[in-house]
Design a protein around this motif. Structure first.
Motif, PDB file in Angstrom:
ATOM      1  N   PRO A 106       0.808  15.146  -7.284  1.00  0.00           N
ATOM      2  CA  PRO A 106       0.933  14.135  -6.456  1.00  0.00           C
ATOM      3  C   PRO A 106       1.957  14.327  -5.219  1.00  0.00           C
ATOM      4  CG  PRO A 106       1.925  13.760  -8.442  1.00  0.00           C
ATOM      5  CD  PRO A 106       0.924  14.817  -8.548  1.00  0.00           C
ATOM      6  N   LEU A 107       2.824  14.953  -5.425  1.00  0.00           N
ATOM      7  CA  LEU A 107       3.905  15.450  -4.265  1.00  0.00           C
ATOM      8  C   LEU A 107       3.109  16.165  -3.333  1.00  0.00           C
ATOM      9  CD1 LEU A 107       7.205  16.091  -6.122  1.00  0.00           C
ATOM     10  CD2 LEU A 107       6.724  14.306  -4.762  1.00  0.00           C
ATOM     11  N   ASP A 108       2.631  17.275  -3.781  1.00  0.00           N
ATOM     12  CA  ASP A 108       1.941  17.890  -2.582  1.00  0.00           C
ATOM     13  C   ASP A 108       0.941  17.190  -1.834  1.00  0.00           C
ATOM     14  OD1 ASP A 108       3.239  20.414  -3.306  1.00  0.00           O
ATOM     15  OD2 ASP A 108       1.726  21.365  -4.695  1.00  0.00           O
ATOM     16  N   THR A 109       0.142  16.258  -2.665  1.00  0.00           N
ATOM     17  CA  THR A 109      -0.711  15.479  -1.920  1.00  0.00           C
ATOM     18  C   THR A 109      -0.287  14.440  -1.054  1.00  0.00           C
ATOM     19  OG1 THR A 109      -2.103  15.586  -3.930  1.00  0.00           O
ATOM     20  CG2 THR A 109      -2.934  13.729  -2.497  1.00  0.00           C
ATOM     21  N   ILE A 110       0.895  13.990  -1.230  1.00  0.00           N
ATOM     22  CA  ILE A 110       1.596  12.826  -0.248  1.00  0.00           C
ATOM     23  C   ILE A 110       2.071  13.871   0.796  1.00  0.00           C
ATOM     24  CG2 ILE A 110       3.427  11.204  -0.100  1.00  0.00           C
ATOM     25  CD1 ILE A 110       2.724  10.558  -3.349  1.00  0.00           C
ATOM     26  N   TYR A 111       2.978  14.815   0.587  1.00  0.00           N
ATOM     27  CA  TYR A 111       3.428  15.680   1.674  1.00  0.00           C
ATOM     28  C   TYR A 111       2.107  16.149   2.591  1.00  0.00           C
ATOM     29  CZ  TYR A 111       8.127  15.711   0.590  1.00  0.00           C
ATOM     30  OH  TYR A 111       9.696  15.367   0.071  1.00  0.00           O
ATOM     31  N   SER A 112       1.181  16.617   2.134  1.00  0.00           N
ATOM     32  CA  SER A 112      -0.084  17.288   2.856  1.00  0.00           C
ATOM     33  C   SER A 112      -0.633  15.946   3.806  1.00  0.00           C
ATOM     34  CB  SER A 112      -0.836  18.131   1.925  1.00  0.00           C
ATOM     35  OG  SER A 112      -2.209  18.230   2.641  1.00  0.00           O
ATOM     36  N   ASN A 113      -0.875  14.929   3.127  1.00  0.00           N
ATOM     37  CA  ASN A 113      -1.452  13.733   3.900  1.00  0.00           C
ATOM     38  C   ASN A 113      -0.897  12.713   4.673  1.00  0.00           C
ATOM     39  OD1 ASN A 113      -4.731  13.937   3.211  1.00  0.00           O
ATOM     40  ND2 ASN A 113      -3.556  14.471   1.304  1.00  0.00           N
ATOM     41  N   GLU A 176       1.342   4.100 -11.403  1.00  0.00           N
ATOM     42  CA  GLU A 176       1.161   5.348 -12.603  1.00  0.00           C
ATOM     43  C   GLU A 176      -0.158   6.010 -12.403  1.00  0.00           C
ATOM     44  OE1 GLU A 176       0.320   2.785 -16.637  1.00  0.00           O
ATOM     45  OE2 GLU A 176       2.300   2.963 -15.767  1.00  0.00           O
ATOM     46  N   LYS A 177      -1.013   5.177 -12.054  1.00  0.00           N
ATOM     47  CA  LYS A 177      -2.421   5.955 -11.579  1.00  0.00           C
ATOM     48  C   LYS A 177      -2.436   6.613 -10.419  1.00  0.00           C
ATOM     49  CE  LYS A 177      -4.989   4.077 -14.806  1.00  0.00           C
ATOM     50  NZ  LYS A 177      -5.440   4.647 -15.899  1.00  0.00           N
ATOM     51  N   GLN A 178      -1.796   7.896 -10.794  1.00  0.00           N
ATOM     52  CA  GLN A 178      -1.456   8.821  -9.580  1.00  0.00           C
ATOM     53  C   GLN A 178      -2.678   9.257  -8.472  1.00  0.00           C
ATOM     54  OE1 GLN A 178       2.564  10.600  -9.290  1.00  0.00           O
ATOM     55  NE2 GLN A 178       2.161  11.132 -11.451  1.00  0.00           N
ATOM     56  N   ARG A 179      -3.680   8.950  -9.001  1.00  0.00           N
ATOM     57  CA  ARG A 179      -5.059   9.342  -8.358  1.00  0.00           C
ATOM     58  C   ARG A 179      -4.810   8.659  -6.730  1.00  0.00           C
ATOM     59  NH1 ARG A 179     -10.914   9.788  -7.925  1.00  0.00           N
ATOM     60  NH2 ARG A 179     -11.302   8.959  -5.923  1.00  0.00           N
ATOM     61  N   TRP A 180      -4.117   7.611  -6.717  1.00  0.00           N
ATOM     62  CA  TRP A 180      -3.975   7.020  -5.257  1.00  0.00           C
ATOM     63  C   TRP A 180      -3.174   7.453  -4.485  1.00  0.00           C
ATOM     64  CZ3 TRP A 180      -8.414   4.578  -4.951  1.00  0.00           C
ATOM     65  CH2 TRP A 180      -9.116   4.189  -6.306  1.00  0.00           C
ATOM     66  N   SER A 181      -2.382   8.371  -4.927  1.00  0.00           N
ATOM     67  CA  SER A 181      -1.351   8.966  -4.084  1.00  0.00           C
ATOM     68  C   SER A 181      -1.868   9.365  -2.718  1.00  0.00           C
ATOM     69  CB  SER A 181      -0.695  10.244  -4.619  1.00  0.00           C
ATOM     70  OG  SER A 181      -1.722  10.865  -5.134  1.00  0.00           O
ATOM     71  N   TYR A 182      -3.346  10.053  -2.719  1.00  0.00           N
ATOM     72  CA  TYR A 182      -4.081  10.521  -1.638  1.00  0.00           C
ATOM     73  C   TYR A 182      -4.420   9.393  -0.553  1.00  0.00           C
ATOM     74  CZ  TYR A 182      -8.504  12.249   0.880  1.00  0.00           C
ATOM     75  OH  TYR A 182      -9.418  12.717   1.586  1.00  0.00           O
ATOM     76  N   ALA A 183      -4.989   8.038  -1.378  1.00  0.00           N
ATOM     77  CA  ALA A 183      -5.495   7.107  -0.467  1.00  0.00           C
ATOM     78  C   ALA A 183      -4.381   6.513   0.121  1.00  0.00           C
ATOM     79  CB  ALA A 183      -6.117   6.144  -1.371  1.00  0.00           C
ATOM     80  N   CYS A 184      -3.148   6.185  -0.447  1.00  0.00           N
ATOM     81  CA  CYS A 184      -2.039   5.742  -0.019  1.00  0.00           C
ATOM     82  C   CYS A 184      -1.455   6.399   1.201  1.00  0.00           C
ATOM     83  CB  CYS A 184      -0.867   5.439  -1.244  1.00  0.00           C
ATOM     84  SG  CYS A 184       0.202   4.075  -0.825  1.00  0.00           S
ATOM     85  N   ALA A 185      -1.097   7.720   0.983  1.00  0.00           N
ATOM     86  CA  ALA A 185      -0.960   8.483   2.116  1.00  0.00           C
ATOM     87  C   ALA A 185      -1.708   8.585   3.428  1.00  0.00           C
ATOM     88  CB  ALA A 185      -0.711  10.029   1.554  1.00  0.00           C
ATOM     89  N   LYS A 186      -2.843   8.799   3.113  1.00  0.00           N
ATOM     90  CA  LYS A 186      -3.689   8.477   4.183  1.00  0.00           C
ATOM     91  C   LYS A 186      -3.691   7.130   4.899  1.00  0.00           C
ATOM     92  CE  LYS A 186      -6.876  12.199   4.440  1.00  0.00           C
ATOM     93  NZ  LYS A 186      -6.830  13.023   5.288  1.00  0.00           N
ATOM     94  N   GLN A 187      -3.545   6.059   4.019  1.00  0.00           N
ATOM     95  CA  GLN A 187      -3.275   4.780   4.791  1.00  0.00           C
ATOM     96  C   GLN A 187      -2.120   4.514   5.543  1.00  0.00           C
ATOM     97  OE1 GLN A 187      -2.579   0.106   3.790  1.00  0.00           O
ATOM     98  NE2 GLN A 187      -3.133   0.967   1.902  1.00  0.00           N
ATOM     99  N   LEU A 188      -1.327   5.186   4.928  1.00  0.00           N
ATOM    100  CA  LEU A 188       0.085   5.097   5.856  1.00  0.00           C
ATOM    101  C   LEU A 188       0.097   5.751   7.244  1.00  0.00           C
ATOM    102  CD1 LEU A 188       3.042   3.719   6.125  1.00  0.00           C
ATOM    103  CD2 LEU A 188       4.046   5.799   4.689  1.00  0.00           C
TER     104      LEU A 188
END
Ligand code: NAD
Ligand code: UDP
Length: 386
Positions: A106-113, A176-188
């Motif tokens: 999730p960290l790499d996902t949030i940083y990347s996106n 806690e459903k970290q699946r959404w880390s990508y969607a949330c980073a993209k939304q921001l």
């Protein structure tokens, strides 16, 4: 004859800084720009395998002077700003965008996106350069309808599931459903780009792809990617078919998706590139609402199509069920249904997808078979290392 835009004005050649040009979408966009337009591409990526056929041998293609590869990791490279300054338009495709990573990295996902996209937005805004940013349909998250009782007739009402750029809410699961880390980073990052437009006049377009699929998507584990890697569903199922293994249906394969052929979708991106007055300030869904299936139906159709293109009968047990925890690990969750509303892209760019699911699977699986069948046979026949 001079090429003209949708308003009949001649199209003048531009320079495009394409970040993530070596990926699936980038490779198709580079191909299109080289073969059908006069534009120049500064292609930025850490990998070039998927666009090498356009770059090498140097000087050998009619477009050779119009494409330049820059091996740059945008996380830490001061050359990026210079390339954006040299260009008229930046297209940002760079991202970690495979669901298997969202809950496990999730960290790499949030940083990347989010974090890695920030300087790109800033350089475009500060230098008054146009930006086309790739977001995702996943920013919609779950449909409103999925919270209704299973037998509610409202579930059949499009108001409860069709996803509209300017109306639908973004509905994600708990943290806690970290699946959404990508969607949330993209939304921001979408919100930040939108705010740069509102407060500082950034000329932007945001693209929300709805499951674009076709040749060169992701990798086949153990052949041109890690054996333990988990790509997106097209490559997972292709890998199973090539190896004559059952296709794995996560949580029963009940989730629904609409798939659009990459070549149709690239037409939409080219329209955005060449019609800035119609595309600026907009968020566009790009998908094919007519190609909806459950993941189970997709597995069945891919099995039939692959049997046709390979000439081999399908295996006795074509699918098996696996739990999402087993397949993706803790923290996985899913979007239930994704139907794009096409009103805005239709009105602004007159774009419509053309290719049926059967036809796009036929051309894609023909490519997968030609590209990988021999390599898989060799890999399978090799005795396991002791
Ligand atoms: P992809 O993984 O094939 O392409 C992304 C490319 O970006 C890769 O080549 C990768 O090497 C490059 N990249 C990543 N981080 C980088 C960095 N730090 N520096 C330089 N290059 C970097 O994925 P794709 O399917 O082509 O997707 C492109 C974009 O579209 C992504 O932003 C993705 O979120 C979005 N998207 C795609 C789909 C789809 O259906 N394919 C769906 C939703 C969203
Ligand atoms: N999926 C599956 N088996 C696989 C790979 C994926 O059942 O081998 C499911 C996954 O759980 C999801 C859908 O297929 O419901 C689409 O997955 P993909 O990786 O393409 O990404 P998404 O559309 O969720 O962004």
């Amino acid at each position: 004859m001079a090429r003209v835009d949708l308003d009949g004005n001649p199209i003048t050649p531009i320079t495009i800084c394409m970040i993530g040009a070596g990926g699936f979408i980038g490779s198709h966009l580079c191909e299109k720009l080289m073969s059908e337009t006069p534009h120049t591409v500064l292609a930025v990526d850490v990998y070039d395998d998927k666009i090498r056929h356009l770059i090498e041998p140097q000087g050998s293609h009619p477009w050779s002077s119009r494409i330049e590869f820059h091996r740059i990791n945008i996380k830490h490279d001061s050359r990026l700003e210079g390339l954006i300054k040299m260009s008229d338009l930046t297209v940002n495709l760079a991202a970690i965008c495979t669901p298997a990573d969202y809950n496990t990295r999730p960290l790499d996902t949030i940083y990347s996106n989010f974090i890695d996209a920030l300087p790109v937005v800033k350089y475009c805004s500060e230098n008054s350069k146009r930006l086309i940013h790739f977001s995702t349909c996943e920013v919609y998250g779950k449909t409103i309808g999925c919270f209704l009782p299973k037998d509610s007739p409202l579930r059949q009402d499009p108001a409860y599931y069709v996803l509209k750029e300017d109306e639908s809410p973004c509905i994600f699961g708990p943290i806690e459903k970290q699946r959404w880390s990508y969607a949330c980073a993209k939304q921001l990052i979408e919100r930040l780009i939108y705010a740069e437009g509102a407060e500082n006049g950034l000329e932007f377009t945001i693209v929300r792809p709805f499951n674009w699929i076709g040749p060169r998507m992701d990798f086949i584990p153990g052949i041109d990617g890690p054996s333990e890697g988990v790509p997106r569903v097209l490559a997972c199922f292709s890998n199973n078919l090539l190896r004559r293994e059952p296709l794995k249906l996560v949580d029963g394969g009940q989730s629904q998706r609409t798939f659009v052929y990459i070549k149709d979708a690239i037409e939409a991106v080219l329209l955005m590139i060449e019609n800035p007055a119609r595309a600026n300030g907009h968020i566009f869904n790009v998908g094919n609402p007519n190609n909806e299936v459950t993941v189970r139906q997709l597995a069945e159709m891919m099995t039939d199509v692959y049997s046709k293109v390979s000439g081999e009968p399908s295996v006795e047990t074509p699918t098996i069920d696996v739990s999402s925890k087993e397949f993706y690990g803790e923290g996985y969750d899913d979007s239930d249904k994704r139907i794009p509303d096409m009103t805005i892209i239709n009105k602004q760019l007159g774009w419509n997808p053309k290719t049926s699911l059967w036809d796009l699977l036929e051309s894609t699986l023909t490519y997968q078979h030609k590209t990988y069948a021999e390599a898989i046979k060799k890999a399978i026949s090799k005795p396991a290392a002791t």
